[in-house]
Design an enzyme around this catalytic site. Structure first.
Site, short mmCIF file in Angstrom:
data_model
loop_
_atom_site.label_atom_id
_atom_site.label_comp_id
_atom_site.label_asym_id
_atom_site.label_seq_id
_atom_site.Cartn_x
_atom_site.Cartn_y
_atom_site.Cartn_z
N GLU A 251 165.72 103.79 71.01
CA GLU A 251 166.05 104.13 72.41
C GLU A 251 166.28 102.91 73.31
O GLU A 251 165.73 102.82 74.41
CB GLU A 251 164.94 105.01 72.99
CG GLU A 251 164.73 106.28 72.17
CD GLU A 251 163.66 107.21 72.76
OE1 GLU A 251 162.92 106.79 73.67
OE2 GLU A 251 163.58 108.36 72.30
N GLU A 374 165.69 113.58 64.36
CA GLU A 374 164.61 114.28 65.08
C GLU A 374 165.10 115.66 65.54
O GLU A 374 164.92 116.05 66.70
CB GLU A 374 164.16 113.46 66.30
CG GLU A 374 163.71 112.06 65.93
CD GLU A 374 163.13 111.27 67.10
OE1 GLU A 374 162.80 111.87 68.13
OE2 GLU A 374 163.01 110.03 66.95
C1 XIL Z 1 157.11 112.29 70.43
C2 XIL Z 1 156.04 113.07 69.65
O1 XIL Z 1 156.64 114.18 69.05
C3 XIL Z 1 154.92 113.49 70.57
O2 XIL Z 1 153.88 114.07 69.83
C4 XIL Z 1 154.40 112.29 71.36
O3 XIL Z 1 153.44 112.73 72.30
C5 XIL Z 1 155.52 111.57 72.07
O4 XIL Z 1 156.53 111.22 71.13
N1 XIL Z 1 161.86 110.47 70.57
C6 XIL Z 1 161.18 109.81 69.58
C7 XIL Z 1 159.89 110.34 69.09
O5 XIL Z 1 161.71 108.84 69.04
O6 XIL Z 1 159.01 109.33 68.68
C8 XIL Z 1 159.22 111.21 70.12
O7 XIL Z 1 158.05 111.79 69.53
C9 XIL Z 1 160.18 112.26 70.61
C10 XIL Z 1 161.38 111.63 71.27
#
Ligand code: XIL
Length: 468
Positions: A251, A374
Protein backbone atom coordinates in the site's frame (compact mmCIF):
# COMPACT_ATOMS: atom_id res chain seq x y z
CA UNK A 1 -4.22 -3.56 24.23
CA UNK A 2 -2.35 -1.03 22.17
CA UNK A 3 -1.77 -3.58 19.45
CA UNK A 4 -5.46 -4.27 19.36
CA UNK A 5 -6.19 -0.59 19.14
CA UNK A 6 -3.85 -0.20 16.23
CA UNK A 7 -5.37 -3.16 14.50
CA UNK A 8 -8.85 -1.86 15.13
CA UNK A 9 -8.08 1.57 13.90
CA UNK A 10 -6.59 0.18 10.77
CA UNK A 11 -9.62 -1.95 10.26
CA UNK A 12 -11.79 1.09 10.51
CA UNK A 13 -9.70 2.88 7.98
CA UNK A 14 -9.42 0.00 5.62
CA UNK A 15 -13.10 -0.67 5.71
CA UNK A 16 -13.66 2.92 4.82
CA UNK A 17 -11.52 2.24 1.81
CA UNK A 18 -13.11 -0.97 0.81
CA UNK A 19 -16.67 -0.04 1.26
CA UNK A 20 -16.63 3.57 0.50
CA UNK A 21 -16.58 6.45 2.84
CA UNK A 22 -20.19 6.60 3.78
CA UNK A 23 -20.55 2.88 4.06
CA UNK A 24 -18.83 3.04 7.36
CA UNK A 25 -19.39 6.66 8.02
CA UNK A 26 -23.02 6.27 8.78
CA UNK A 27 -22.50 7.68 12.20
CA UNK A 28 -25.78 6.16 13.19
CA UNK A 29 -24.29 4.00 15.83
CA UNK A 30 -23.00 7.08 17.52
CA UNK A 31 -19.68 5.44 18.04
CA UNK A 32 -16.79 7.82 17.82
CA UNK A 33 -14.39 5.60 15.95
CA UNK A 34 -16.98 4.51 13.46
CA UNK A 35 -18.11 7.99 12.69
CA UNK A 36 -14.63 9.39 12.43
CA UNK A 37 -13.57 6.52 10.26
CA UNK A 38 -16.29 7.41 7.86
CA UNK A 39 -15.33 10.98 7.59
CA UNK A 40 -11.71 10.06 7.29
CA UNK A 41 -12.63 7.97 4.32
CA UNK A 42 -14.47 10.83 2.73
CA UNK A 43 -11.69 13.27 3.17
CA UNK A 44 -9.26 10.73 1.86
CA UNK A 45 -11.01 10.56 -1.45
CA UNK A 46 -11.79 14.20 -1.80
CA UNK A 47 -8.51 15.30 -0.36
CA UNK A 48 -6.49 13.06 -2.58
CA UNK A 49 -8.19 14.30 -5.67
CA UNK A 50 -7.33 17.89 -5.16
CA UNK A 51 -4.53 17.71 -2.63
CA UNK A 52 -1.82 15.29 -3.46
CA UNK A 53 -2.52 14.63 -7.09
CA UNK A 54 -0.57 17.62 -8.22
CA UNK A 55 2.21 17.80 -5.68
CA UNK A 56 2.51 14.16 -4.86
CA UNK A 57 2.46 12.86 -8.34
CA UNK A 58 4.93 15.17 -9.88
CA UNK A 59 7.41 15.39 -7.06
CA UNK A 60 7.22 11.84 -5.79
CA UNK A 61 7.33 9.95 -8.97
CA UNK A 62 9.16 12.44 -11.07
CA UNK A 63 6.25 13.73 -13.05
CA UNK A 64 5.59 10.36 -14.50
CA UNK A 65 2.71 9.48 -16.73
CA UNK A 66 0.14 9.19 -14.01
CA UNK A 67 0.54 12.79 -12.98
CA UNK A 68 -2.22 14.14 -15.10
CA UNK A 69 -4.89 11.78 -14.00
CA UNK A 70 -6.14 14.14 -11.35
CA UNK A 71 -7.19 11.63 -8.73
CA UNK A 72 -10.49 9.96 -8.24
CA UNK A 73 -12.25 13.21 -8.94
CA UNK A 74 -10.76 13.13 -12.41
CA UNK A 75 -13.52 10.72 -13.31
CA UNK A 76 -14.21 9.47 -16.76
CA UNK A 77 -11.70 11.40 -18.77
CA UNK A 78 -8.93 10.42 -16.40
CA UNK A 79 -9.98 6.84 -16.73
CA UNK A 80 -9.94 6.94 -20.47
CA UNK A 81 -6.52 8.44 -20.64
CA UNK A 82 -5.05 5.98 -18.24
CA UNK A 83 -6.58 3.03 -19.94
CA UNK A 84 -5.16 4.15 -23.23
CA UNK A 85 -1.76 4.41 -21.66
CA UNK A 86 -2.11 0.93 -20.35
CA UNK A 87 -2.85 -0.39 -23.76
CA UNK A 88 0.09 1.22 -25.40
CA UNK A 89 2.33 -0.12 -22.70
CA UNK A 90 2.28 -3.45 -24.42
CA UNK A 91 -0.32 -5.61 -22.79
CA UNK A 92 -3.21 -4.25 -24.74
CA UNK A 93 -3.41 -7.20 -27.00
CA UNK A 94 -5.16 -9.03 -24.22
CA UNK A 95 -8.17 -6.81 -24.18
CA UNK A 96 -10.98 -8.01 -26.30
CA UNK A 97 -9.10 -10.84 -27.85
CA UNK A 98 -11.10 -14.00 -28.03
CA UNK A 99 -8.25 -16.28 -27.21
CA UNK A 100 -7.45 -19.88 -27.70
CA UNK A 101 -7.92 -22.69 -25.25
CA UNK A 102 -4.78 -23.31 -23.31
CA UNK A 103 -4.29 -26.95 -22.58
CA UNK A 104 -1.86 -26.33 -19.79
CA UNK A 105 -1.79 -24.48 -16.58
CA UNK A 106 -0.79 -21.17 -17.94
CA UNK A 107 2.93 -21.46 -17.82
CA UNK A 108 3.51 -19.10 -20.66
CA UNK A 109 4.84 -16.59 -18.20
CA UNK A 110 4.16 -12.98 -17.52
CA UNK A 111 4.30 -10.25 -20.04
CA UNK A 112 0.75 -9.58 -21.08
CA UNK A 113 0.45 -12.56 -23.35
CA UNK A 114 -2.70 -13.31 -25.24
CA UNK A 115 -5.89 -13.96 -23.37
CA UNK A 116 -6.86 -17.59 -23.08
CA UNK A 117 -10.25 -19.12 -22.50
CA UNK A 118 -11.69 -19.56 -19.04
CA UNK A 119 -11.67 -23.31 -18.70
CA UNK A 120 -8.55 -23.72 -16.57
CA UNK A 121 -7.36 -25.95 -19.33
CA UNK A 122 -10.50 -28.04 -19.13
CA UNK A 123 -8.74 -30.63 -17.04
CA UNK A 124 -10.80 -30.70 -13.88
CA UNK A 125 -14.39 -30.61 -14.93
CA UNK A 126 -15.62 -33.01 -12.29
CA UNK A 127 -13.73 -31.64 -9.30
CA UNK A 128 -15.93 -30.65 -6.37
CA UNK A 129 -13.45 -28.59 -4.40
CA UNK A 130 -11.85 -25.29 -5.23
CA UNK A 131 -8.21 -26.31 -5.33
CA UNK A 132 -8.75 -29.23 -7.69
CA UNK A 133 -11.18 -27.38 -9.89
CA UNK A 134 -8.63 -24.59 -10.26
CA UNK A 135 -5.58 -26.84 -10.51
CA UNK A 136 -5.07 -25.88 -14.13
CA UNK A 137 -5.29 -22.18 -13.31
CA UNK A 138 -3.71 -21.10 -10.06
CA UNK A 139 -3.52 -22.03 -6.37
CA UNK A 140 -6.49 -20.99 -4.24
CA UNK A 141 -5.51 -19.42 -0.95
CA UNK A 142 -7.04 -18.20 2.28
CA UNK A 143 -5.92 -15.77 4.96
CA UNK A 144 -5.69 -17.61 8.26
CA UNK A 145 -4.64 -17.22 11.86
CA UNK A 146 -2.84 -19.70 14.06
CA UNK A 147 -6.14 -21.30 15.14
CA UNK A 148 -7.74 -21.72 11.72
CA UNK A 149 -6.59 -25.28 11.35
CA UNK A 150 -8.82 -26.04 14.36
CA UNK A 151 -11.70 -23.61 13.79
CA UNK A 152 -11.97 -24.16 10.02
CA UNK A 153 -9.87 -27.30 9.48
CA UNK A 154 -12.15 -29.35 7.21
CA UNK A 155 -12.97 -26.64 4.64
CA UNK A 156 -9.45 -25.26 4.77
CA UNK A 157 -7.98 -28.64 3.92
CA UNK A 158 -10.63 -29.56 1.38
CA UNK A 159 -10.62 -26.39 -0.70
CA UNK A 160 -7.39 -24.44 -0.29
CA UNK A 161 -3.83 -25.18 -1.31
CA UNK A 162 -2.28 -21.92 -0.21
CA UNK A 163 -2.41 -19.81 2.95
CA UNK A 164 -1.31 -16.39 4.12
CA UNK A 165 -1.21 -15.09 7.68
CA UNK A 166 -3.95 -12.50 8.10
CA UNK A 167 -2.01 -10.71 10.86
CA UNK A 168 0.65 -13.00 12.27
CA UNK A 169 3.50 -12.03 9.93
CA UNK A 170 3.04 -8.29 10.19
CA UNK A 171 5.83 -6.18 11.67
CA UNK A 172 4.16 -5.71 15.06
CA UNK A 173 3.48 -9.42 15.33
CA UNK A 174 6.98 -10.60 14.46
CA UNK A 175 9.18 -7.93 16.04
CA UNK A 176 7.18 -6.31 18.85
CA UNK A 177 10.40 -5.18 20.52
CA UNK A 178 13.54 -4.25 18.66
CA UNK A 179 15.64 -7.28 17.88
CA UNK A 180 13.26 -9.67 19.61
CA UNK A 181 11.38 -11.85 17.14
CA UNK A 182 8.25 -13.79 18.04
CA UNK A 183 7.57 -16.49 15.51
CA UNK A 184 5.31 -18.79 17.52
CA UNK A 185 1.96 -18.03 15.86
CA UNK A 186 3.32 -17.59 12.38
CA UNK A 187 5.27 -20.85 12.70
CA UNK A 188 2.06 -22.69 13.54
CA UNK A 189 0.57 -21.51 10.27
CA UNK A 190 3.64 -22.50 8.29
CA UNK A 191 3.83 -25.91 9.98
CA UNK A 192 0.16 -26.59 9.26
CA UNK A 193 0.66 -25.57 5.65
CA UNK A 194 3.68 -27.74 5.14
CA UNK A 195 2.05 -30.80 6.65
CA UNK A 196 -0.91 -30.28 4.30
CA UNK A 197 1.07 -29.50 1.14
CA UNK A 198 -0.07 -25.90 1.02
CA UNK A 199 1.93 -23.00 -0.32
CA UNK A 200 2.58 -20.08 2.01
CA UNK A 201 2.53 -16.40 1.05
CA UNK A 202 4.22 -14.00 3.43
CA UNK A 203 2.37 -10.81 4.36
CA UNK A 204 3.82 -8.24 4.86
CA UNK A 205 7.32 -6.86 5.42
CA UNK A 206 6.95 -3.09 5.01
CA UNK A 207 3.63 -1.31 5.51
CA UNK A 208 2.47 1.96 7.05
CA UNK A 209 0.13 0.11 9.39
CA UNK A 210 0.40 -2.44 12.20
CA UNK A 211 3.90 -1.47 13.22
CA UNK A 212 5.35 -1.55 16.74
CA UNK A 213 5.76 1.88 18.32
CA UNK A 214 9.53 1.55 18.74
CA UNK A 215 10.05 1.29 14.99
CA UNK A 216 9.75 4.97 14.11
CA UNK A 217 10.66 6.38 17.50
CA UNK A 218 13.71 8.60 17.25
CA UNK A 219 14.48 7.21 13.81
CA UNK A 220 16.69 9.02 11.37
CA UNK A 221 16.80 7.87 7.77
CA UNK A 222 19.81 5.69 8.47
CA UNK A 223 18.46 4.10 11.63
CA UNK A 224 15.12 3.35 10.02
CA UNK A 225 16.77 1.75 7.00
CA UNK A 226 18.88 -0.33 9.37
CA UNK A 227 15.82 -1.40 11.37
CA UNK A 228 13.97 -2.28 8.19
CA UNK A 229 16.85 -4.30 6.78
CA UNK A 230 17.38 -6.15 10.02
CA UNK A 231 13.69 -7.06 10.20
CA UNK A 232 13.54 -8.23 6.60
CA UNK A 233 16.74 -10.22 6.90
CA UNK A 234 15.65 -11.98 10.05
CA UNK A 235 12.10 -12.74 8.94
CA UNK A 236 12.82 -13.76 5.36
CA UNK A 237 15.71 -15.97 6.40
CA UNK A 238 13.58 -17.58 9.10
CA UNK A 239 11.04 -18.60 6.44
CA UNK A 240 13.52 -19.29 3.66
CA UNK A 241 12.32 -22.26 1.63
CA UNK A 242 8.96 -22.20 3.41
CA UNK A 243 7.39 -18.94 2.27
CA UNK A 244 7.47 -18.90 -1.51
CA UNK A 245 6.28 -15.33 -2.05
CA UNK A 246 6.43 -12.16 0.03
CA UNK A 247 4.37 -9.02 -0.03
CA UNK A 248 7.48 -6.93 0.46
CA UNK A 249 5.87 -3.50 0.34
CA UNK A 250 2.17 -2.98 0.98
CA UNK A 251 0.00 0.00 0.00
CA UNK A 252 2.64 2.58 -0.96
CA UNK A 253 0.56 4.36 -3.61
CA UNK A 254 -2.49 6.57 -3.13
CA UNK A 255 -5.69 6.68 -5.15
CA UNK A 256 -4.37 9.53 -7.29
CA UNK A 257 -1.22 7.65 -8.21
CA UNK A 258 1.11 9.59 -5.90
CA UNK A 259 3.18 8.01 -3.18
CA UNK A 260 1.60 7.54 0.24
CA UNK A 261 3.53 10.22 2.04
CA UNK A 262 4.07 11.48 5.55
CA UNK A 263 1.13 13.85 5.49
CA UNK A 264 -2.50 13.28 6.31
CA UNK A 265 -4.22 11.28 9.00
CA UNK A 266 -2.01 9.26 11.29
CA UNK A 267 -3.57 5.93 10.30
CA UNK A 268 -3.03 6.59 6.62
CA UNK A 269 0.34 8.23 6.41
CA UNK A 270 3.58 6.41 5.78
CA UNK A 271 6.36 7.04 8.24
CA UNK A 272 8.55 4.98 5.94
CA UNK A 273 8.16 7.58 3.22
CA UNK A 274 8.27 10.46 5.65
CA UNK A 275 11.61 9.42 7.16
CA UNK A 276 13.35 7.62 4.28
CA UNK A 277 11.68 8.95 1.14
CA UNK A 278 10.64 6.75 -1.79
CA UNK A 279 13.90 4.78 -1.74
CA UNK A 280 12.55 2.69 1.15
CA UNK A 281 10.73 0.62 -1.46
CA UNK A 282 13.81 -0.39 -3.45
CA UNK A 283 15.77 -0.95 -0.24
CA UNK A 284 13.08 -3.33 1.02
CA UNK A 285 13.00 -5.42 -2.16
CA UNK A 286 16.78 -5.63 -2.29
CA UNK A 287 16.99 -6.74 1.33
CA UNK A 288 14.31 -9.41 0.80
CA UNK A 289 16.06 -10.73 -2.28
CA UNK A 290 19.35 -10.92 -0.47
CA UNK A 291 17.76 -12.86 2.38
CA UNK A 292 16.09 -15.39 0.09
CA UNK A 293 17.04 -15.19 -3.59
CA UNK A 294 14.42 -17.82 -4.43
CA UNK A 295 11.42 -16.05 -2.94
CA UNK A 296 9.03 -14.27 -5.28
CA UNK A 297 8.76 -10.67 -4.28
CA UNK A 298 5.49 -8.77 -4.64
CA UNK A 299 4.30 -5.22 -4.43
CA UNK A 300 0.77 -5.37 -2.95
CA UNK A 301 -1.99 -2.75 -2.98
CA UNK A 302 -5.75 -2.10 -3.09
CA UNK A 303 -8.06 -0.20 -5.47
CA UNK A 304 -6.13 -1.44 -8.50
CA UNK A 305 -9.26 -0.74 -10.55
CA UNK A 306 -8.85 3.04 -10.19
CA UNK A 307 -7.16 4.20 -13.41
CA UNK A 308 -4.99 6.85 -11.75
CA UNK A 309 -3.88 4.42 -9.07
CA UNK A 310 -3.01 1.62 -11.47
CA UNK A 311 -0.98 4.10 -13.50
CA UNK A 312 0.87 5.21 -10.36
CA UNK A 313 1.65 1.62 -9.42
CA UNK A 314 2.73 0.86 -12.97
CA UNK A 315 5.03 3.88 -13.11
CA UNK A 316 6.61 3.05 -9.79
CA UNK A 317 7.19 -0.59 -10.76
CA UNK A 318 8.58 0.34 -14.13
CA UNK A 319 11.08 2.61 -12.41
CA UNK A 320 12.07 -0.08 -9.94
CA UNK A 321 12.59 -2.62 -12.71
CA UNK A 322 14.61 -0.13 -14.75
CA UNK A 323 16.86 0.28 -11.72
CA UNK A 324 17.32 -3.48 -11.46
CA UNK A 325 15.31 -3.83 -8.27
CA UNK A 326 14.17 -7.45 -7.77
CA UNK A 327 10.39 -7.19 -8.05
CA UNK A 328 8.61 -10.24 -9.44
CA UNK A 329 4.93 -9.61 -9.09
CA UNK A 330 2.02 -7.40 -8.18
CA UNK A 331 -0.60 -8.32 -5.62
CA UNK A 332 -4.03 -6.88 -6.24
CA UNK A 333 -5.89 -7.05 -2.94
CA UNK A 334 -9.37 -7.05 -4.50
CA UNK A 335 -11.55 -6.11 -1.56
CA UNK A 336 -14.62 -5.86 -3.76
CA UNK A 337 -18.26 -4.92 -3.27
CA UNK A 338 -21.60 -6.21 -4.44
CA UNK A 339 -21.84 -3.38 -6.96
CA UNK A 340 -19.78 -0.36 -7.92
CA UNK A 341 -20.54 3.03 -6.45
CA UNK A 342 -22.75 5.29 -8.54
CA UNK A 343 -20.91 8.31 -7.15
CA UNK A 344 -18.18 9.55 -9.44
CA UNK A 345 -16.17 10.90 -6.53
CA UNK A 346 -16.11 7.54 -4.78
CA UNK A 347 -13.25 5.12 -5.40
CA UNK A 348 -15.74 2.31 -5.78
CA UNK A 349 -17.10 4.01 -8.89
CA UNK A 350 -14.29 2.36 -10.84
CA UNK A 351 -14.86 -1.11 -9.46
CA UNK A 352 -15.57 -3.05 -12.64
CA UNK A 353 -14.30 -6.20 -14.28
CA UNK A 354 -13.12 -4.04 -17.14
CA UNK A 355 -10.99 -1.76 -14.98
CA UNK A 356 -9.50 -4.67 -13.08
CA UNK A 357 -8.65 -6.30 -16.38
CA UNK A 358 -6.81 -3.16 -17.40
CA UNK A 359 -4.73 -3.41 -14.23
CA UNK A 360 -3.85 -7.05 -14.94
CA UNK A 361 -2.85 -6.22 -18.50
CA UNK A 362 -0.89 -3.16 -17.48
CA UNK A 363 1.11 -4.80 -14.70
CA UNK A 364 1.82 -7.94 -16.68
CA UNK A 365 3.05 -5.85 -19.60
CA UNK A 366 6.09 -5.20 -17.40
CA UNK A 367 6.82 -8.91 -17.31
CA UNK A 368 5.50 -9.20 -13.76
CA UNK A 369 3.21 -11.90 -12.48
CA UNK A 370 -0.04 -10.90 -10.88
CA UNK A 371 -1.81 -12.36 -7.88
CA UNK A 372 -5.17 -11.65 -6.34
CA UNK A 373 -4.12 -11.46 -2.73
CA UNK A 374 -7.02 -10.46 -0.45
CA UNK A 375 -10.25 -11.27 -2.21
CA UNK A 376 -13.63 -10.73 -0.59
CA UNK A 377 -16.90 -9.27 -1.78
CA UNK A 378 -18.79 -7.11 0.68
CA UNK A 379 -22.55 -6.74 0.56
CA UNK A 380 -22.24 -3.02 1.20
CA UNK A 381 -22.17 -0.60 -1.74
CA UNK A 382 -19.42 2.00 -1.63
CA UNK A 383 -20.73 5.50 -1.15
CA UNK A 384 -24.06 4.41 0.30
CA UNK A 385 -24.90 5.37 3.87
CA UNK A 386 -25.95 2.46 6.01
CA UNK A 387 -27.62 2.95 9.33
CA UNK A 388 -27.79 0.34 12.03
CA UNK A 389 -31.21 -0.80 10.91
CA UNK A 390 -29.88 -1.46 7.40
CA UNK A 391 -26.84 -3.46 8.42
CA UNK A 392 -27.19 -6.93 6.99
CA UNK A 393 -28.11 -9.85 9.18
CA UNK A 394 -28.57 -13.51 8.38
CA UNK A 395 -32.25 -12.69 7.84
CA UNK A 396 -31.69 -9.85 5.38
CA UNK A 397 -28.98 -11.65 3.46
CA UNK A 398 -31.70 -12.99 1.21
CA UNK A 399 -31.51 -15.56 -1.57
CA UNK A 400 -31.73 -12.78 -4.12
CA UNK A 401 -28.78 -10.96 -2.57
CA UNK A 402 -26.81 -14.18 -2.33
CA UNK A 403 -27.42 -14.71 -6.03
CA UNK A 404 -26.34 -11.19 -6.83
CA UNK A 405 -23.13 -11.74 -4.91
CA UNK A 406 -22.63 -15.05 -6.71
CA UNK A 407 -23.00 -13.41 -10.11
CA UNK A 408 -20.43 -10.77 -9.31
CA UNK A 409 -18.00 -13.36 -8.00
CA UNK A 410 -18.55 -15.34 -11.18
CA UNK A 411 -17.71 -12.37 -13.38
CA UNK A 412 -14.46 -11.66 -11.54
CA UNK A 413 -13.42 -15.31 -11.55
CA UNK A 414 -14.07 -15.55 -15.25
CA UNK A 415 -11.65 -12.65 -15.61
CA UNK A 416 -9.04 -14.29 -13.38
CA UNK A 417 -9.28 -17.57 -15.28
CA UNK A 418 -8.89 -15.87 -18.65
CA UNK A 419 -5.67 -14.30 -17.42
CA UNK A 420 -4.28 -17.42 -15.86
CA UNK A 421 -1.16 -17.05 -18.00
CA UNK A 422 -0.11 -14.19 -15.73
CA UNK A 423 -2.17 -14.76 -12.57
CA UNK A 424 -0.25 -17.10 -10.30
CA UNK A 425 -2.52 -17.17 -7.27
CA UNK A 426 -5.94 -16.15 -5.98
CA UNK A 427 -6.22 -15.77 -2.21
CA UNK A 428 -9.37 -15.00 -0.23
CA UNK A 429 -9.12 -12.75 2.82
CA UNK A 430 -10.66 -15.33 5.10
CA UNK A 431 -12.27 -18.72 4.83
CA UNK A 432 -15.93 -18.42 5.81
CA UNK A 433 -18.38 -15.68 6.77
CA UNK A 434 -18.15 -16.45 10.49
CA UNK A 435 -14.68 -14.91 10.60
CA UNK A 436 -14.07 -11.92 8.38
CA UNK A 437 -12.31 -8.63 9.02
CA UNK A 438 -15.25 -6.87 7.37
CA UNK A 439 -17.43 -7.77 10.34
CA UNK A 440 -14.80 -6.86 12.90
CA UNK A 441 -15.12 -3.13 13.02
CA UNK A 442 -18.57 -2.69 14.38
CA UNK A 443 -20.53 -5.17 16.39
CA UNK A 444 -23.72 -4.33 14.54
CA UNK A 445 -22.37 -4.42 11.06
CA UNK A 446 -22.15 -7.94 9.85
CA UNK A 447 -20.86 -8.76 6.39
CA UNK A 448 -21.02 -11.95 4.36
CA UNK A 449 -18.17 -11.60 1.88
CA UNK A 450 -16.75 -15.11 1.36
CA UNK A 451 -17.68 -18.34 -0.44
CA UNK A 452 -18.65 -20.29 2.69
CA UNK A 453 -21.37 -19.28 5.15
CA UNK A 454 -21.36 -18.94 8.93
CA UNK A 455 -21.71 -22.71 9.23
CA UNK A 456 -18.95 -23.36 6.71
CA UNK A 457 -21.42 -24.50 4.08
CA UNK A 458 -20.86 -23.50 0.44
CA UNK A 459 -22.86 -20.46 -0.68
CA UNK A 460 -24.26 -19.66 -4.10
CA UNK A 461 -21.02 -17.76 -4.67
CA UNK A 462 -19.14 -21.03 -4.25
CA UNK A 463 -21.31 -22.69 -6.90
CA UNK A 464 -20.77 -19.71 -9.18
CA UNK A 465 -16.99 -19.87 -9.10
CA UNK A 466 -17.11 -23.66 -9.53
CA UNK A 467 -19.44 -23.39 -12.50
CA UNK A 468 -17.32 -23.37 -15.66
C1 XIL B 1 -6.46 -6.56 8.12
C2 XIL B 1 -6.86 -7.77 8.96
O1 XIL B 1 -7.74 -8.56 8.22
C3 XIL B 1 -7.49 -7.31 10.26
O2 XIL B 1 -7.73 -8.43 11.10
C4 XIL B 1 -6.59 -6.31 10.97
O3 XIL B 1 -7.26 -5.81 12.11
C5 XIL B 1 -6.22 -5.17 10.05
O4 XIL B 1 -5.64 -5.68 8.86
N1 XIL B 1 -5.09 -4.77 3.55
C6 XIL B 1 -4.09 -5.59 4.00
C7 XIL B 1 -4.35 -6.50 5.13
O5 XIL B 1 -3.04 -5.64 3.38
O6 XIL B 1 -3.20 -6.73 5.91
C8 XIL B 1 -5.47 -6.01 6.01
O7 XIL B 1 -5.74 -7.01 7.00
C9 XIL B 1 -6.68 -5.70 5.17
C10 XIL B 1 -6.38 -4.62 4.17
Amino acid sequence: MSTKMVALSFTLFACACSNGPSAVGDGASGSGPLASSGSAGISQVGGAASGSAAGGASSSLGGASMAGAGGPGGTASGAGTSAGGAGSAGGASNAGSTGVAGGTSGTSGAGGGSVIDATCGGTNGTATNLKDKYAGCFPIGAAVDSQSYMTHGPILKAHFNSVVAENDMKFNALEPNEGSFTYTNADKIVDFASSNSMKVRGHTLVWHSQNPSWLFTGATKDTLIARMKNHIKNVVQHYKGKVYAWDVVNEAIMEDGSYRSGSGDEDKKSHWYEIIGPSYIAEAFRAAHEADPNAKLFYNDFYDYIPAKQQGIYTMLKGLLADGVPVHGVGMQCHLNIEPSTKTDNQGYYQSVENLEKAIVLYSSLGLEVQVTELDLSLYIPGVSYTKDTFYTAATFTDALELKQANRYQAFFELFRRHRNVITGVTFWGIADDNTWLSEFDSGRKDFPLLFDNNHQPKKAFDAVMNF
